[in-house]
Design a protein around this motif. Structure first.
Motif, PDB file in Angstrom:
ATOM      1  N   GLN A 230       0.861  -1.185   0.000  1.00  0.00           N
ATOM      2  CA  GLN A 230       0.000   0.000   0.000  1.00  0.00           C
ATOM      3  C   GLN A 230       0.895   1.231   0.000  1.00  0.00           C
ATOM      4  OE1 GLN A 230      -3.250  -0.489  -0.230  1.00  0.00           O
ATOM      5  NE2 GLN A 230      -3.920   1.641  -0.272  1.00  0.00           N
ATOM      6  N   MET A 239      -2.786  10.106 -10.723  1.00  0.00           N
ATOM      7  CA  MET A 239      -2.255   9.260 -11.786  1.00  0.00           C
ATOM      8  C   MET A 239      -0.767   9.517 -11.974  1.00  0.00           C
ATOM      9  SD  MET A 239      -5.338   9.274 -14.612  1.00  0.00           S
ATOM     10  CE  MET A 239      -5.300  11.058 -14.810  1.00  0.00           C
ATOM     11  N   GLU A 240      -0.107   8.638 -12.728  1.00  0.00           N
ATOM     12  CA  GLU A 240       1.321   8.781 -12.973  1.00  0.00           C
ATOM     13  C   GLU A 240       1.615  10.119 -13.633  1.00  0.00           C
ATOM     14  OE1 GLU A 240       2.664   5.728 -15.618  1.00  0.00           O
ATOM     15  OE2 GLU A 240       1.693   6.601 -17.366  1.00  0.00           O
ATOM     16  N   TYR A 254      -2.234  11.042  -1.431  1.00  0.00           N
ATOM     17  CA  TYR A 254      -2.915   9.976  -2.149  1.00  0.00           C
ATOM     18  C   TYR A 254      -2.557   8.626  -1.523  1.00  0.00           C
ATOM     19  CZ  TYR A 254      -3.419  13.772  -5.492  1.00  0.00           C
ATOM     20  OH  TYR A 254      -3.706  14.981  -6.086  1.00  0.00           O
ATOM     21  N   GLN A 256      -2.853   4.487  -2.490  1.00  0.00           N
ATOM     22  CA  GLN A 256      -3.182   3.525  -3.531  1.00  0.00           C
ATOM     23  C   GLN A 256      -2.502   2.189  -3.287  1.00  0.00           C
ATOM     24  OE1 GLN A 256      -1.535   6.157  -6.565  1.00  0.00           O
ATOM     25  NE2 GLN A 256      -3.529   6.257  -7.572  1.00  0.00           N
ATOM     26  N   ASN A 257      -3.161   1.114  -3.689  1.00  0.00           N
ATOM     27  CA  ASN A 257      -2.533  -0.189  -3.723  1.00  0.00           C
ATOM     28  C   ASN A 257      -1.500  -0.201  -4.845  1.00  0.00           C
ATOM     29  OD1 ASN A 257      -2.494  -3.163  -4.933  1.00  0.00           O
ATOM     30  ND2 ASN A 257      -3.100  -3.317  -2.788  1.00  0.00           N
ATOM     31  N   PHE A 259      -0.969  -2.153  -7.199  1.00  0.00           N
ATOM     32  CA  PHE A 259      -1.491  -2.517  -8.521  1.00  0.00           C
ATOM     33  C   PHE A 259      -2.229  -1.336  -9.163  1.00  0.00           C
ATOM     34  CE2 PHE A 259      -1.183  -6.514  -6.138  1.00  0.00           C
ATOM     35  CZ  PHE A 259      -0.321  -7.201  -6.980  1.00  0.00           C
ATOM     36  N   ASP A 260      -2.827  -0.464  -8.357  1.00  0.00           N
ATOM     37  CA  ASP A 260      -3.452   0.752  -8.876  1.00  0.00           C
ATOM     38  C   ASP A 260      -2.412   1.834  -9.131  1.00  0.00           C
ATOM     39  OD1 ASP A 260      -6.005  -0.398  -8.691  1.00  0.00           O
ATOM     40  OD2 ASP A 260      -6.157   0.184  -6.575  1.00  0.00           O
ATOM     41  N   PHE A 261      -1.297   1.762  -8.412  1.00  0.00           N
ATOM     42  CA  PHE A 261      -0.216   2.738  -8.552  1.00  0.00           C
ATOM     43  C   PHE A 261       0.473   2.596  -9.911  1.00  0.00           C
ATOM     44  CE2 PHE A 261       4.053   4.401  -7.689  1.00  0.00           C
ATOM     45  CZ  PHE A 261       3.767   5.565  -6.990  1.00  0.00           C
ATOM     46  N   GLU A 263       0.737   1.392 -14.067  1.00  0.00           N
ATOM     47  CA  GLU A 263      -0.094   1.491 -15.266  1.00  0.00           C
ATOM     48  C   GLU A 263       0.184   0.281 -16.163  1.00  0.00           C
ATOM     49  OE1 GLU A 263      -2.408   3.598 -16.017  1.00  0.00           O
ATOM     50  OE2 GLU A 263      -2.126   4.992 -14.361  1.00  0.00           O
TER      51      GLU A 263
END
Length: 296
Positions: A230, A239-240, A254, A256-257, A259-261, A263
């Protein structure tokens, strides 16, 4: 209004009449709180459609921007003697033991920060070492082929040239590791300043002689506890974003997990980068254990 990335107040202002081809000045000072010296502040502005139309419902966001109101002033940190730290030097490593933690920095086998055990739990899975290259992306392989133009940086061998133990200017324990690469054409000095509480301050200095090609990247690479998947950070997001593509990202905190971090591009590309990061906390949301990395 954001204070150190957290929203502390919001205000619906109402309509602003601006004729086509003109501009107006709109003061926001009336809504600003008292600004703290040690904090940084941003104001987020969003422009919404007031009345529904054939192309958008009321409340639809048509424009936004973020402005920095104030940077944080540096606050001098308190320093302590490392009298409560036990330092052991051996042929293979320098070991530092304090309350609830043990840190080991290798002086053989490549060197680097090798182990950080906190409350009996190992935090590091692979030593942290200076690193200057990245995996080739699809554009690299098909296009400009940096592995050829920057061959020295892609094929270097990192050699540790020494480790010393001493004190920093503030009196804290400091362990220095030195490295050489590309036939001594480049050298790296890494200082680890360790506090009694187990905080490690890392200072990194790279010297490169003239004549070498551009460097693909400058940094360190290692591995940490796998359960820390996490990522919470204070910087541009969500987003990136990259140094040449970040204007559309806003400063904030922010969470984020991993996997969401990242792309998931169809072909390998640089991905998951974040810029202007003040701090990043890599953690296990179940156990609440983690590592906090802070930029100075």
């Amino acid at each position: 209004i954001r204070e150190d990335g957290k929203i502390i107040s919001s205000q619906l202002i109402g309509g602003i009449a601006v004729a086509p081809g003109t501009s107006v000045e709109f003061p926001v000072s009336r809504w600003l709180p008292k600004l703290k010296s040690s904090s940084e502040y941003h104001v987020d502005m969003k422009f919404l459609v007031q009345k529904p139309s054939g192309w958008a419902e009321s409340g639809f966001e048509i424009a936004s921007n973020q402005l920095q109101l104030k940077k944080a002033n540096a606050v001098p940190g308190k320093t302590k003697s490392y009298g409560k730290l036990a330092v052991t030097e051996s042929i293979n490593a320098v070991s530092v033991t304090g309350k609830n933690f043990n840190i080991r920095i290798l002086n053989t086998f490549g060197g680097g920060l090798f182990s950080y055990v906190y409350n009996g739990k190992e935090q590091i899975a692979q030593p942290f070492l200076p690193h200057f290259k990245r995996p080739l992306t699809d554009n690299d392989k098909r296009g400009w082929k940096p592995q050829r133009k920057m061959k020295q940086w892609y094929e270097y061998e990192l050699k540790q040239t020494g480790t010393t133990v001493g004190r920093s200017a503030s009196g804290d324990l400091m362990i220095t590791t030195n490295f050489s690469l590309i036939n001594d054409s480049a050298t790296v000095k890494v200082d680890y300043t360790i506090s009694e509480s187990g905080i490690i301050k890392v200072d990194y200095k790279l010297n490169v002689k003239p004549g070498l090609p551009n460097i693909p990247k400058v940094g360190m690479q290692g591995a940490i506890n796998r359960s820390y998947d996490q990522i919470e950070y204070f910087g541009l997001g969500p987003m990136e974003n990259y140094i040449d593509r970040k204007y559309g990202s806003d400063v904030g905190i922010y969470n984020q997990n991993i996997f969401d971090f990242m792309e998931p591009y169809v072909v390998p590309q640089e991905n998951g980068n974040r810029t202007d990061v003040r701090w990043m906390y890599l953690n296990n949301p179940k156990s609440k254990d983690g590592l906090l990395i802070v930029a100075d």
